[in-house]
Design a protein around this motif. Structure first.
Motif: not given
Length: 288
Positions: A22-29, A96-97, A106-120
């Motif tokens: 996203p362009v804005n926001g923080g604590d991004l999973p 990730l760092e 993205l600096a300071g906006r990523v929640a590195r403790s909230r990680i998911a995986i998806a795949g097809h």
């Protein structure tokens, strides 16, 4: 933001990734997305755009089987390409760092403790290994689960191996011989009830195995009329889709986002609300 490159000694070629956010926001999973066989970091825009527009950082590695890399049929990496795929995802998580530094917006906006995986498809098999599934063909006792991953979405993931595999799959793709009894991480399994594969002697129910054969904490979204591309999730204008259906794609978008949102933020009611609003004509939700 692409391509970003991670050094990958022993892989034969460095790992390229695409990052959408996203362009804005923080604590991004974070969602790490593993593409299907032959695709790349530039595929699956309908999903990636939806997730990133709604608060997720989506990281897409380009695996060695991507058509753009042109791996030769006789390349010695091919028999263990499934393992390289798992290592690609772990390399992303290990860096990730570094990725955040390479994309300063993205600096300071990523929640590195909230990680998911998806795949097809093949990517879902990759994701399942990181969620706790085991590879029977390699001995069946190697735990590749990554504890940094808290939730997953498996889209058209193949089922168990052994006698359920077709003769072709047994001969050419023995790494599809999976078991799910150890896959304990919360996961949404998405399967089309018209998805028939040459890799199994069974019917579309094969794709529900990651749900039915794994421990609790899972959900199964069965898409009525869905085939392997689940309505067209691999791209906006792709010829490989045999069941083109924008409403089906929209349902996959909405339900996958809601599941991961509530899995990573348990106080969030997104999943409960999405289940309550599921149109009866489009699909069915089972939970355990």
């Amino acid at each position: 933001m692409h391509p970003l490159t991670l050094l990958a000694p022993g892989r034969g070629v460095d790992l390229q990734v695409r990052v959408s956010a996203p362009v804005n926001g923080g604590d991004l999973p974070i969602i790490v997305f593993s593409h299907g066989f032959g695709s790349s970091m530039d595929g699956y825009a309908p999903l990636v755009d939806y997730w990133s527009a709604r608060g997720f950082v989506v990281i897409q590695p380009t695996h060695l089987d991507s058509r753009r890399l042109g791996l030769a049929e006789g390349d010695p990496r091919r028999p263990v390409i499934w393992r390289f795929r798992v290592d690609d995802v772990k390399r992303v998580l290990d860096n990730l760092e570094r990725l955040e530094a390479a994309a300063p917006e993205l600096a300071g906006r990523v929640a590195r403790s909230r990680i998911a995986i998806a795949g097809h498809s093949f990517g879902a098999q990759t994701a399942s290994m990181l969620l706790g599934a085991r590879m029977v063909a390699s001995g069946g006792d190697e735990d590749m689960r990554d504890p940094r991953i808290s939730a997953g979405v498996l889209l058209a993931a193949g089922g168990r191996g052994g006698d359920d595999l077709s003769p072709f799959a047994k001969e050419h793709l023995p790494y599809l011989d999976s078991s799910f009894e150890h896959m304990a991480t919360p996961t949404l399994v998405v399967a089309g009830d018209h998805d028939r594969s040459p890799l199994t002697v069974r019917g579309p129910d094969w794709f529900t195995d990651p749900y039915t054969l794994s421990p609790g904490g899972k959900a199964l979204l069965t898409l009525f009329g869905g085939e392997h591309m689940l309505g067209g999730i691999s791209g906006y204008e792709v010829t490989e889709t045999t069941d083109e259906n924008p409403e089906r794609v929209a349902l996959v978008q909405r339900m996958s986002w809601a599941f991961l949102r509530s899995a990573l933020y348990p106080e969030d009611a997104a999943w409960r609300e999405a289940c309550a609003s599921l149109p009866d004509a489009q699909g069915r939700i089972d939970c355990k």
